[in-house]
Scaffold this active site. Structure first.
Site, PDB file in Angstrom:
ATOM      1  N   ARG A 254      49.299   2.856  71.742  1.00  0.00           N
ATOM      2  CA  ARG A 254      50.492   2.202  71.093  1.00  0.00           C
ATOM      3  C   ARG A 254      50.339   2.350  69.969  1.00  0.00           C
ATOM      4  NH1 ARG A 254      48.655  -2.942  74.060  1.00  0.00           N
ATOM      5  NH2 ARG A 254      47.731  -3.611  72.460  1.00  0.00           N
TER       6      ARG A 254
ATOM      7  N   ARG B 178      53.268   1.356  64.178  1.00  0.00           N
ATOM      8  CA  ARG B 178      53.444   0.209  63.104  1.00  0.00           C
ATOM      9  C   ARG B 178      53.300  -0.326  61.582  1.00  0.00           C
ATOM     10  NH1 ARG B 178      52.530  -5.883  66.603  1.00  0.00           N
ATOM     11  NH2 ARG B 178      50.185  -4.859  66.667  1.00  0.00           N
TER      12      ARG B 178
ATOM     13  N   ARG C  21      63.395   0.801  62.168  1.00  0.00           N
ATOM     14  CA  ARG C  21      63.258  -0.268  62.962  1.00  0.00           C
ATOM     15  C   ARG C  21      64.241  -1.484  62.562  1.00  0.00           C
ATOM     16  NH1 ARG C  21      60.163  -2.354  66.688  1.00  0.00           N
ATOM     17  NH2 ARG C  21      61.906  -3.742  66.773  1.00  0.00           N
TER      18      ARG C  21
ATOM     19  N   ASP D 255      58.184   2.825  75.516  1.00  0.00           N
ATOM     20  CA  ASP D 255      57.232   1.881  76.447  1.00  0.00           C
ATOM     21  C   ASP D 255      57.138   1.525  77.115  1.00  0.00           C
ATOM     22  OD1 ASP D 255      55.822  -0.938  74.678  1.00  0.00           O
ATOM     23  OD2 ASP D 255      56.577  -1.626  76.490  1.00  0.00           O
TER      24      ASP D 255
ATOM     25  N   TYR E 279      52.450  -7.946  83.882  1.00  0.00           N
ATOM     26  CA  TYR E 279      53.227  -8.491  83.065  1.00  0.00           C
ATOM     27  C   TYR E 279      54.595  -8.702  84.023  1.00  0.00           C
ATOM     28  CZ  TYR E 279      51.679  -5.843  78.722  1.00  0.00           C
ATOM     29  OH  TYR E 279      50.515  -5.415  78.272  1.00  0.00           O
TER      30      TYR E 279
END
Ligand code: 1CP
Length: 317
Positions: free
Chosen positions: A2, A6, A15, A51, A126
């Protein structure tokens, strides 16, 4: 892993003005962001930009990815009635995934695309905690106190996750990865009782179509148990040397496992550690070089390029 994107300026630009969940539902944007690290680094595979909570949102869970926090669930699931409301995933719920993979396979040509899903335990954490958790305390309390509710929830998540992987394979993914990022929080006995059967269910039925990779963080004590899911490849985080993992799992190919923090070090120690991962990986039946977990946000793209080039120079000789 992940957040590979970024650290890239082109990712932040792409983004701008779009939330993470909106980005995941926009096939053109998904295609662009997935391609960015492939173009910049010349990696041998691409990881689909999405995701692990995308299929949960697709079945109607109110979940958002909050910048600097991660997935946040508006109404956590904790009771039998909550679980009963969790419906299965229909491929039509994630038409944008099929569309994005179609665009990507056309652009990638021979470069394989890796699809993925979160494993039932990690997704359940989660949903039960309501967001990221360090101790997974509510999840562990539910497992112990209401194993019936736990197994009902994890069983439904296994079906959602299996369907999400199937959609990606049918759309053209060349391999899939099941992320049980937080399974390392469980003892081996609890992993076997509460997580393994559901991860196995999620991966069953995909067999013989594409290779399946199974990864967890802090799962050095669970590696043998994780092979029982049937996955062909086991992801190893940076805490377990690959030669040690290979001795324990002689029949599996391994993926990993450079410490993401090594990217922030000077070139010399970074390259020495890269070489050591490559050396240790030779003990395995097969080795897919990767980081041992996600790219840290302040990573310098130049350092990642240095590592990719070193891996290519060493392995293509
Ligand atoms: O690098 C990529 O862009 C690949 C796509 C990808 C993948 C494979 C993303 C995009 N997320 C994931 C998987 C994922 N998401 C995992 C499993 C792998 C792992 O352990 O790293 C997990 C646990 C998540 C949940 C998640 N999503 C977190 C972790 C929070 C926590 O509990 O510690 C976070 C921060 C996110 C947000 C997210 N997902 C992906 C990106 C690029 C981001 C950052 C948000 C942004 O850029 O706005």
């Amino acid at each position: 892993m992940r957040q590979a994107g970024r650290s890239l300026p082109e990712y932040r630009k792409a983004r701008e003005g779009t939330t993470m969940m909106e980005a995941c539902r926009n096939p053109e944007l998904v295609c662009e962001i997935t391609m960015q690290p492939v173009r910049r680094y010349g990696t041998d595979a691409a990881i689909f930009f999405s995701d692990i909570v995308v299929p949960l949102a697709a079945v109607g869970i109110d979940v958002d990815i909050v910048p600097g926090v991660g997935p946040v669930v508006a109404e956590p699931l904790r009771t039998e009635a909550d679980v009963d409301r969790l419906r299965n995933l229909d491929p039509c719920d994630v038409g944008y995934v099929t569309e994005a993979i179609g665009l990507l396979t056309a652009e990638l040509g021979d470069i394989p695309l890796i699809g993925f899903a979160g494993a039932p335990f990690t997704l359940a954490s989660y949903l039960i905690e309501g967001g990221p958790s360090k101790d997974h305390s509510k999840t562990k309390a539910l497992m112990r106190s209401r194993p019936d509710v736990w197994h009902a929830l994890a069983g439904r998540l296994a079906a959602i996750c299996g369907e999400f992987l199937r959609v990606q394979i049918e759309a053209g993914a060349s391999a899939v990865q099941l992320f049980d990022s937080w399974a390392g929080a469980l003892s081996e006995a609890h992993y076997r009782r509460f997580a393994l059967p559901h991860s196995t269910a999620a991966l069953t039925g995909l067999a013989e179509s594409v290779p399946r990779i199974h990864f967890g963080v802090g799962t050095g004590h669970l590696l043998e148990a994780m092979t029982e899911t049937g996955a062909e490849v086991i992801g190893v985080d940076f805490r377990t040397p690959l030669d040690e993992a290979a001795a324990r799992l002689p029949d599996k190919a391994l993926q990993g496992n450079l410490d993401p923090a090594a990217i922030l070090a000077d070139d010399e120690p970074l390259l020495a550690e890269t070489d050591e991962v490559l050396r240790a990986g030779r003990a395995a039946k097969g080795h897919i070089f990767n980081l041992g977990h996600g790219v840290l946000p302040h990573s310098d793209p130049g350092k990642l390029k240095l590592v990719v080039d070193r891996v290519h120079e060493t392995t293509r000789r």
